[in-house]
Design a protein around this motif. Structure first.
Motif, PDB file in Angstrom:
ATOM      1  N   LYS A   1       0.836  -1.195   0.000  1.00  0.00           N
ATOM      2  CA  LYS A   1       0.000   0.000   0.000  1.00  0.00           C
ATOM      3  C   LYS A   1       0.874   1.249   0.000  1.00  0.00           C
ATOM      4  CE  LYS A   1      -0.527   0.399   5.034  1.00  0.00           C
ATOM      5  NZ  LYS A   1       0.134   1.724   5.117  1.00  0.00           N
ATOM      6  N   GLU A   2       0.230   2.387  -0.145  1.00  0.00           N
ATOM      7  CA  GLU A   2       0.938   3.650  -0.052  1.00  0.00           C
ATOM      8  C   GLU A   2       1.380   3.892   1.384  1.00  0.00           C
ATOM      9  OE1 GLU A   2      -1.629   6.676  -1.528  1.00  0.00           O
ATOM     10  OE2 GLU A   2      -1.537   5.976  -3.618  1.00  0.00           O
ATOM     11  N   ASN A   3       2.412   4.711   1.546  1.00  0.00           N
ATOM     12  CA  ASN A   3       2.946   4.996   2.876  1.00  0.00           C
ATOM     13  C   ASN A   3       1.957   5.813   3.697  1.00  0.00           C
ATOM     14  OD1 ASN A   3       4.774   7.198   4.572  1.00  0.00           O
ATOM     15  ND2 ASN A   3       5.459   5.086   4.745  1.00  0.00           N
ATOM     16  N   THR A   4       1.522   5.229   4.826  1.00  0.00           N
ATOM     17  CA  THR A   4       0.585   5.925   5.730  1.00  0.00           C
ATOM     18  C   THR A   4       1.041   5.870   7.177  1.00  0.00           C
ATOM     19  OG1 THR A   4      -0.757   3.909   5.896  1.00  0.00           O
ATOM     20  CG2 THR A   4      -1.419   5.534   4.236  1.00  0.00           C
ATOM     21  N   GLY A   5       2.198   5.245   7.437  1.00  0.00           N
ATOM     22  CA  GLY A   5       2.708   5.212   8.801  1.00  0.00           C
ATOM     23  C   GLY A   5       2.476   3.881   9.494  1.00  0.00           C
ATOM     24  N   ILE A   6       3.210   3.700  10.609  1.00  0.00           N
ATOM     25  CA  ILE A   6       3.226   2.422  11.307  1.00  0.00           C
ATOM     26  C   ILE A   6       1.874   2.057  11.908  1.00  0.00           C
ATOM     27  CG2 ILE A   6       4.083   3.498  13.423  1.00  0.00           C
ATOM     28  CD1 ILE A   6       4.999  -0.022  12.167  1.00  0.00           C
ATOM     29  N   SER A   7       1.168   3.023  12.470  1.00  0.00           N
ATOM     30  CA  SER A   7      -0.112   2.716  13.122  1.00  0.00           C
ATOM     31  C   SER A   7      -1.131   2.192  12.116  1.00  0.00           C
ATOM     32  CB  SER A   7      -0.657   3.954  13.834  1.00  0.00           C
ATOM     33  OG  SER A   7       0.103   4.264  14.974  1.00  0.00           O
ATOM     34  N   ASP A   8      -1.302   2.919  11.011  1.00  0.00           N
ATOM     35  CA  ASP A   8      -2.272   2.502  10.004  1.00  0.00           C
ATOM     36  C   ASP A   8      -1.881   1.160   9.400  1.00  0.00           C
ATOM     37  OD1 ASP A   8      -4.615   3.076   8.341  1.00  0.00           O
ATOM     38  OD2 ASP A   8      -3.180   3.223   6.708  1.00  0.00           O
ATOM     39  N   THR A   9      -0.577   0.933   9.249  1.00  0.00           N
ATOM     40  CA  THR A   9      -0.099  -0.325   8.676  1.00  0.00           C
ATOM     41  C   THR A   9      -0.406  -1.491   9.607  1.00  0.00           C
ATOM     42  OG1 THR A   9       1.663   0.880   7.533  1.00  0.00           O
ATOM     43  CG2 THR A   9       1.926  -1.502   7.749  1.00  0.00           C
ATOM     44  N   ARG A  10      -0.175  -1.327  10.883  1.00  0.00           N
ATOM     45  CA  ARG A  10      -0.538  -2.382  11.841  1.00  0.00           C
ATOM     46  C   ARG A  10      -2.050  -2.601  11.852  1.00  0.00           C
ATOM     47  NH1 ARG A  10       3.324  -0.179  16.710  1.00  0.00           N
ATOM     48  NH2 ARG A  10       5.189  -1.431  16.267  1.00  0.00           N
ATOM     49  N   ASN A  11      -2.815  -1.541  11.721  1.00  0.00           N
ATOM     50  CA  ASN A  11      -4.267  -1.680  11.727  1.00  0.00           C
ATOM     51  C   ASN A  11      -4.764  -2.498  10.540  1.00  0.00           C
ATOM     52  OD1 ASN A  11      -4.483  -0.212  14.085  1.00  0.00           O
ATOM     53  ND2 ASN A  11      -4.949   1.719  13.052  1.00  0.00           N
ATOM     54  N   VAL A  12      -4.109  -2.358   9.378  1.00  0.00           N
ATOM     55  CA  VAL A  12      -4.449  -3.205   8.230  1.00  0.00           C
ATOM     56  C   VAL A  12      -4.256  -4.674   8.609  1.00  0.00           C
ATOM     57  CG1 VAL A  12      -3.739  -3.888   5.898  1.00  0.00           C
ATOM     58  CG2 VAL A  12      -3.975  -1.470   6.470  1.00  0.00           C
ATOM     59  N   GLY A  13      -3.153  -4.964   9.293  1.00  0.00           N
ATOM     60  CA  GLY A  13      -2.894  -6.332   9.719  1.00  0.00           C
ATOM     61  C   GLY A  13      -3.926  -6.837  10.705  1.00  0.00           C
ATOM     62  N   ILE A  14      -4.329  -5.994  11.635  1.00  0.00           N
ATOM     63  CA  ILE A  14      -5.349  -6.381  12.618  1.00  0.00           C
ATOM     64  C   ILE A  14      -6.649  -6.751  11.909  1.00  0.00           C
ATOM     65  CG2 ILE A  14      -6.849  -5.486  14.443  1.00  0.00           C
ATOM     66  CD1 ILE A  14      -4.411  -3.879  15.456  1.00  0.00           C
ATOM     67  N   ARG A  15      -7.034  -5.964  10.918  1.00  0.00           N
ATOM     68  CA  ARG A  15      -8.283  -6.242  10.197  1.00  0.00           C
ATOM     69  C   ARG A  15      -8.203  -7.554   9.420  1.00  0.00           C
ATOM     70  NH1 ARG A  15      -7.605  -0.587   8.503  1.00  0.00           N
ATOM     71  NH2 ARG A  15      -8.812   0.752   9.882  1.00  0.00           N
ATOM     72  N   GLN A  16      -7.003  -7.933   9.017  1.00  0.00           N
ATOM     73  CA  GLN A  16      -6.839  -9.157   8.233  1.00  0.00           C
ATOM     74  C   GLN A  16      -6.721 -10.407   9.100  1.00  0.00           C
ATOM     75  OE1 GLN A  16      -6.866  -9.577   4.784  1.00  0.00           O
ATOM     76  NE2 GLN A  16      -7.668  -7.498   4.882  1.00  0.00           N
ATOM     77  N   ALA A  17      -6.303 -10.253  10.343  1.00  0.00           N
ATOM     78  CA  ALA A  17      -6.040 -11.414  11.202  1.00  0.00           C
ATOM     79  C   ALA A  17      -7.315 -12.202  11.464  1.00  0.00           C
ATOM     80  CB  ALA A  17      -5.413 -10.955  12.515  1.00  0.00           C
ATOM     81  N   THR A  18      -7.202 -13.527  11.427  1.00  0.00           N
ATOM     82  CA  THR A  18      -8.363 -14.384  11.623  1.00  0.00           C
ATOM     83  C   THR A  18      -8.219 -15.332  12.803  1.00  0.00           C
ATOM     84  OG1 THR A  18      -7.474 -16.064  10.126  1.00  0.00           O
ATOM     85  CG2 THR A  18      -8.854 -14.357   9.145  1.00  0.00           C
ATOM     86  N   GLY A  19      -7.004 -15.572  13.266  1.00  0.00           N
ATOM     87  CA  GLY A  19      -6.777 -16.536  14.330  1.00  0.00           C
ATOM     88  C   GLY A  19      -7.153 -16.004  15.699  1.00  0.00           C
TER      89      GLY A  19
END
Length: 298
Positions: free
Chosen positions: A145-163
């Motif tokens: 994705k485009e650069n939006t910073g560490i917080s937003d990037t971690r949040n993308v991961g949180i939304r994707q996590a399923t376990g």
């Protein structure tokens, strides 16, 4: 392009959109959105193959269609499993360190993993390395994705996590091979919401390791939220830094139903963890260095 597993029932009038993935044995009673992964009886949304919410269609996705059918089935089985631990790895211009980080994750003794790599607009060779690793291990999901910073990037991961569990690793750091196994076992043993480990430091400038904890220093301690917040000021073993950082922890994913990293906030790890601790009933701390923190110039 749609992938549908074996023994799937699709009710009359239901629309399956492009890019959808439907797990084997599912009964689909409602329309399936583009790039959605669904499963169950009745089928429910598990996650999107690319980031959801407003930025969903701005993401570059690594297609599943290149995988053989048995690999897709295996991947879906793992996604449907609840005792999975998700590694969330934000990446930004770390081509020099990224392989060591990813190798340490792939070599975990606890293998029931999903590995979510999010490239936050890197301009070096990080993208090629991420794609290489995503192409050789079906547990890896890669998003650019485009650069939006560490917080937003971690949040993308949180939304994707399923376990059931989530851990964060910075892509210039690495973890010991028993990192997830030890945190997972203690979290289950103490019925905790968060398991925390301490760390050791590698100083890039002088190529030296700094170890704060010996085997003789090991102990386990259960904290209530109030006790843990008091412990944030404890300097022995560099414990305060370990407690406040986002990495070095295994969280129950249920905590993230109402919790994300604050965008544009200095000290985002501290704000995030204070909220996480207050939302927890019990936290288990291991006084052991299972996380390797790289200190580098700049």
């Amino acid at each position: 392009d749609v992938w549908i597993g074996n023994n799937v029932q699709i009710m009359a009038g239901v629309t399956i959109s492009d890019g959808a993935v439907i797990a084997a044995g599912s009964v689909v009673t409602k329309d399936v959105s583009p790039y959605a992964i669904v499963g169950g009886n009745p089928a429910k949304l598990i996650r999107y193959r690319i980031a959801d919410a407003n930025d969903r269609f701005n993401m570059q996705k690594i297609s599943w269609w290149d995988w053989p059918e048995h690999v897709i089935s295996e991947r879906l089985d793992k996604i449907m499993s609840k005792d999975i631990s998700a590694f969330i790895v934000p990446v930004f211009n770390v081509e020099k360190y990224l392989r060591q980080c990813l190798d340490s994750i792939l070599q975990q003794t606890y293998q029931n993993l999903e590995i979510i790599i999010i490239n936050d607009g890197s301009t070096d060779g990080s993208d090629a390395i991420c794609r290489e690793y995503a192409g050789k291990d079906s547990r890896i999901s890669y998003f650019a994705k485009e650069n939006t910073g560490i917080s937003d990037t971690r949040n993308v991961g949180i939304r994707q996590a399923t376990g059931e569990y989530v851990t964060f690793v910075d892509s210039d750091d690495w973890v010991e091979h028993t990192y997830v196994e030890e945190l997972h076992d203690k979290l289950k043993a103490y019925d905790a919401d968060i398991a925390i480990t301490n760390y050791y430091l590698f100083n890039e400038a002088d190529s030296l390791f700094y170890f704060y904890i010996t085997d003789e220093d090991y102990y386990e301690q259960v904290y209530s939220p109030a006790q843990l917040i008091e412990g944030l000021y404890e300097t022995k073993f560099n414990k305060s830094f370990a407690l406040i950082s986002a990495w070095g922890k295994l969280y129950k994913r249920t905590l993230f139903e109402d919790l994300l990293f604050p965008k544009g906030q200095i000290g985002e790890d501290g704000f995030f963890n204070l909220k996480a601790y207050l939302m927890s009933e019990r936290v288990i701390y291991l006084n052991k260095g299972l996380y390797a923190y790289r200190e580098r110039p700049g």
